[in-house]
Scaffold this motif. Structure first.
Motif, PDB file in Angstrom:
ATOM      1  N   MET A 103      16.133 -33.786   6.053  1.00 13.94           N
ATOM      2  CA  MET A 103      15.306 -33.907   7.260  1.00 13.94           C
ATOM      3  C   MET A 103      15.188 -35.367   7.707  1.00 13.94           C
ATOM      4  N   CYS A 104      15.109 -36.286   6.750  1.00 11.07           N
ATOM      5  CA  CYS A 104      15.083 -37.718   7.116  1.00 11.07           C
ATOM      6  C   CYS A 104      16.383 -38.097   7.812  1.00 11.07           C
ATOM      7  N   ASP A 105      17.519 -37.643   7.249  1.00 10.01           N
ATOM      8  CA  ASP A 105      18.826 -37.930   7.862  1.00 10.01           C
ATOM      9  C   ASP A 105      18.859 -37.381   9.287  1.00 10.01           C
ATOM     10  N   ALA A 106      18.389 -36.127   9.437  1.00 10.62           N
ATOM     11  CA  ALA A 106      18.471 -35.452  10.741  1.00 10.62           C
ATOM     12  C   ALA A 106      17.630 -36.185  11.784  1.00 10.62           C
ATOM     13  N   LEU A 107      16.419 -36.567  11.407  1.00  5.90           N
ATOM     14  CA  LEU A 107      15.539 -37.207  12.387  1.00  5.90           C
ATOM     15  C   LEU A 107      16.035 -38.608  12.733  1.00  5.90           C
ATOM     16  N   GLU A 108      16.556 -39.305  11.749  1.00  8.67           N
ATOM     17  CA  GLU A 108      17.101 -40.635  12.044  1.00  8.67           C
ATOM     18  C   GLU A 108      18.245 -40.511  13.057  1.00  8.67           C
ATOM     19  N   GLN A 109      19.082 -39.483  12.833  1.00 13.98           N
ATOM     20  CA  GLN A 109      20.228 -39.295  13.731  1.00 13.98           C
ATOM     21  C   GLN A 109      19.779 -38.839  15.127  1.00 13.98           C
ATOM     22  N   ALA A 110      18.808 -37.909  15.166  1.00 13.99           N
ATOM     23  CA  ALA A 110      18.453 -37.296  16.458  1.00 13.99           C
ATOM     24  C   ALA A 110      17.470 -38.128  17.279  1.00 13.99           C
ATOM     25  N   VAL A 111      16.513 -38.808  16.619  1.00 12.24           N
ATOM     26  CA  VAL A 111      15.484 -39.517  17.396  1.00 12.24           C
ATOM     27  C   VAL A 111      15.434 -41.014  17.076  1.00 12.24           C
ATOM     28  N   GLY A 112      16.286 -41.459  16.151  1.00  5.61           N
ATOM     29  CA  GLY A 112      16.394 -42.895  15.883  1.00  5.61           C
ATOM     30  C   GLY A 112      15.291 -43.471  15.027  1.00  5.61           C
ATOM     31  N   LEU A 113      14.499 -42.611  14.392  1.00  3.92           N
ATOM     32  CA  LEU A 113      13.419 -43.089  13.528  1.00  3.92           C
ATOM     33  C   LEU A 113      13.478 -42.296  12.227  1.00  3.92           C
ATOM     34  N   ARG A 114      13.506 -43.000  11.100  1.00  5.00           N
ATOM     35  CA  ARG A 114      13.593 -42.312   9.808  1.00  5.00           C
ATOM     36  C   ARG A 114      12.189 -42.137   9.238  1.00  5.00           C
ATOM     37  N   PRO A 115      11.784 -40.896   8.971  1.00  5.32           N
ATOM     38  CA  PRO A 115      10.454 -40.699   8.383  1.00  5.32           C
ATOM     39  C   PRO A 115      10.437 -41.143   6.927  1.00  5.32           C
ATOM     40  N   GLY A 116       9.247 -41.223   6.356  1.00  8.93           N
ATOM     41  CA  GLY A 116       9.123 -41.427   4.916  1.00  8.93           C
ATOM     42  C   GLY A 116       8.736 -40.097   4.290  1.00  8.93           C
ATOM     43  N   ILE A 117       8.996 -39.969   2.999  1.00  4.12           N
ATOM     44  CA  ILE A 117       8.590 -38.747   2.292  1.00  4.12           C
ATOM     45  C   ILE A 117       7.371 -39.061   1.442  1.00  4.12           C
ATOM     46  N   LYS A 118       6.296 -38.329   1.709  1.00  4.19           N
ATOM     47  CA  LYS A 118       5.131 -38.425   0.823  1.00  4.19           C
ATOM     48  C   LYS A 118       5.367 -37.426  -0.297  1.00  4.19           C
ATOM     49  N   TRP A 119       5.445 -37.909  -1.514  1.00  2.00           N
ATOM     50  CA  TRP A 119       5.750 -37.043  -2.647  1.00  2.00           C
ATOM     51  C   TRP A 119       4.861 -35.807  -2.623  1.00  2.00           C
ATOM     52  N   THR A 120       5.360 -34.587  -2.750  1.00  2.00           N
ATOM     53  CA  THR A 120       6.746 -34.359  -3.057  1.00  2.00           C
ATOM     54  C   THR A 120       7.623 -34.095  -1.833  1.00  2.00           C
ATOM     55  N   ASN A 121       7.112 -33.437  -0.815  1.00  2.00           N
ATOM     56  CA  ASN A 121       8.039 -33.151   0.285  1.00  2.00           C
ATOM     57  C   ASN A 121       7.388 -33.014   1.661  1.00  2.00           C
ATOM     58  N   GLU A 256       2.097 -41.163 -17.103  1.00  2.00           N
ATOM     59  CA  GLU A 256       2.271 -39.712 -17.118  1.00  2.00           C
ATOM     60  C   GLU A 256       3.283 -39.303 -16.047  1.00  2.00           C
ATOM     61  N   HIS A 257       4.043 -38.252 -16.343  1.00  2.00           N
ATOM     62  CA  HIS A 257       4.964 -37.687 -15.358  1.00  2.00           C
ATOM     63  C   HIS A 257       4.263 -36.481 -14.734  1.00  2.00           C
ATOM     64  N   VAL A 258       3.981 -36.561 -13.462  1.00  2.00           N
ATOM     65  CA  VAL A 258       3.141 -35.585 -12.783  1.00  2.00           C
ATOM     66  C   VAL A 258       4.023 -34.634 -11.968  1.00  2.00           C
ATOM     67  N   PHE A 259       3.815 -33.345 -12.162  1.00  2.00           N
ATOM     68  CA  PHE A 259       4.613 -32.359 -11.415  1.00  2.00           C
ATOM     69  C   PHE A 259       3.802 -31.749 -10.286  1.00  2.00           C
ATOM     70  N   THR A 260       4.477 -31.446  -9.203  1.00  2.00           N
ATOM     71  CA  THR A 260       3.780 -30.826  -8.079  1.00  2.00           C
ATOM     72  C   THR A 260       3.293 -29.442  -8.485  1.00  2.00           C
ATOM     73  N   GLY A 261       2.178 -29.017  -7.902  1.00  2.00           N
ATOM     74  CA  GLY A 261       1.619 -27.721  -8.269  1.00  2.00           C
ATOM     75  C   GLY A 261       0.691 -27.856  -9.454  1.00  2.00           C
ATOM     76  N   GLU A 262       1.042 -28.763 -10.374  1.00  2.00           N
ATOM     77  CA  GLU A 262       0.211 -28.999 -11.548  1.00  2.00           C
ATOM     78  C   GLU A 262      -1.019 -29.814 -11.162  1.00  2.00           C
ATOM     79  N   VAL A 263      -0.793 -30.797 -10.314  1.00  2.00           N
ATOM     80  CA  VAL A 263      -1.873 -31.678  -9.872  1.00  2.00           C
ATOM     81  C   VAL A 263      -1.682 -32.011  -8.406  1.00  2.00           C
ATOM     82  N   THR A 264      -2.666 -32.625  -7.828  1.00  2.00           N
ATOM     83  CA  THR A 264      -2.548 -33.085  -6.444  1.00  2.00           C
ATOM     84  C   THR A 264      -2.621 -34.595  -6.431  1.00  2.00           C
ATOM     85  N   VAL A 265      -1.763 -35.186  -5.681  1.00  2.00           N
ATOM     86  CA  VAL A 265      -1.766 -36.644  -5.587  1.00  2.00           C
ATOM     87  C   VAL A 265      -2.159 -37.031  -4.180  1.00  2.00           C
ATOM     88  N   ARG A 266      -3.089 -37.934  -4.086  1.00  2.00           N
ATOM     89  CA  ARG A 266      -3.501 -38.409  -2.769  1.00  2.00           C
ATOM     90  C   ARG A 266      -2.897 -39.763  -2.499  1.00  2.00           C
TER      91      ARG A 266
END
Ligand code: BTN
Length: 273
Positions: A103-121, A256-266
């Motif tokens: 999705m980052c690739d697609a938006l960079e290509q289509a609108v010229g701005l690359r979003p960031g990913i807030k972990w996890t998705n 600690e290695h934190v997995f999605t669903g297990e905890v919430t990260v703000r």
């Protein structure tokens, strides 16, 4: 009433598409409850790898953790992709993160701005959530192999701030809000299908590295709060490991290695789950 000029159509999409699998079989709907539910039904009826369902609006769009996903007519992109990789179910779980990079690739290509990913998705532009991904899977319990993955993507495209529900107004954004103009959704959909097709091929061939995710993940290096039950612990996100877990260091120095669903990260971006 839908505006015919704004519809996503095969005539506008096909000339821009360059895909081997994703979107070869394309179902365009005016309205549906949820594209994920509709596509799961098609999957059970034997729809082929790469089938895409897109709707102009959803009356019962679903988000993660049982939330609803606001899907107003012709404002955003609501689509689901059916994938049938021949792999073990546990290996498929990571595809959501792979799709976030697509999705980052697609938006960079289509609108010229690359979003960031807030972990996890979750995808962010201008500090606001513009896109969410809901992945659902069916597996064969005997063999442990994937039967189908339904990758559901909701992207806010032409919404303005006052069009979001009051409780979302401070955290949700759109491509239009971030770029200051309106977009033809056909151009963005074509870029999305091209990008997902490309990463799907790379991922299946073992050519996909987590480094691509790390490069887009804006949570790395940020202070985060890890919530577990009623306890809140402050930490710094140091890295994303090879299983897409967030590596956090707490104030007392423990890691600690934190997995999605297990905890919430703000995060600090103003958006929080
Ligand atoms: C989230 O952020 O919680 C995920 C939102 C996913 C929304 C998309 S819209 C297309 C597909 N159909 C659905 O009902 N949900 C996903």
């Amino acid at each position: 009433m839908l505006n015919r000029d704004w519809m996503v159509t095969e005539e506008k999409l096909r000339p821009q598409m360059n895909v081997a699998v994703v979107g070869q079989n394309l179902v365009l709907l005016e309205e549906v409850g949820s594209t994920n539910d509709y596509l799961k039904q098609l999957a059970q009826e034997g729809a082929p790898d790469g089938t895409v369902v897109l709707a102009e609006q959803q009356s019962a769009g679903r988000g993660r953790l049982g939330r609803s996903f606001q899907s107003p007519a012709q404002k955003g992109i609501y689509l689901s992709v059916l994938l049938r990789p021949e792999i073990k179910a546990e290996k498929a779980i990571n595809f959501t993160a792979v799709a976030a990079v697509a999705m980052c690739d697609a938006l960079e290509q289509a609108v010229g701005l690359r979003p960031g990913i807030k972990w996890t998705n979750d995808l962010l532009m201008g500090g606001r959530k513009i896109c969410g991904i809901l992945t659902e899977m069916g597996a064969d319990w005997q063999t442990g192999m994937v039967d189908y993955i339904v990758l559901g993507i909701g992207l806010n495209v032409n919404e303005q701030q006052d069009e979001f529900a009051p409780e979302l107004r401070s955290i949700a954004g759109s491509v239009s809000m971030a770029t200051g103009r309106q977009w033809d959704r056909n151009d963005i959909v074509a870029a999305m299908l091209n990008a997902i097709d490309r990463v799907y091929a790379d991922w299946q061939a073992g050519r996909w590295s987590v480094d691509r995710y790390r490069a887009d993940c804006t949570t790395i290096g940020k202070p985060v709060r890890v919530l577990r039950g009623d306890t809140v612990k402050h930490a710094v996100a140091e890295a994303v490991d090879d299983d897409f877990a967030l590596v956090v260091r707490y104030e007392d120095g423990t890691v600690e290695h934190v997995f999605t669903g297990e905890v919430t990260v703000r995060g600090q971006e103003g958006y929080a789950h």
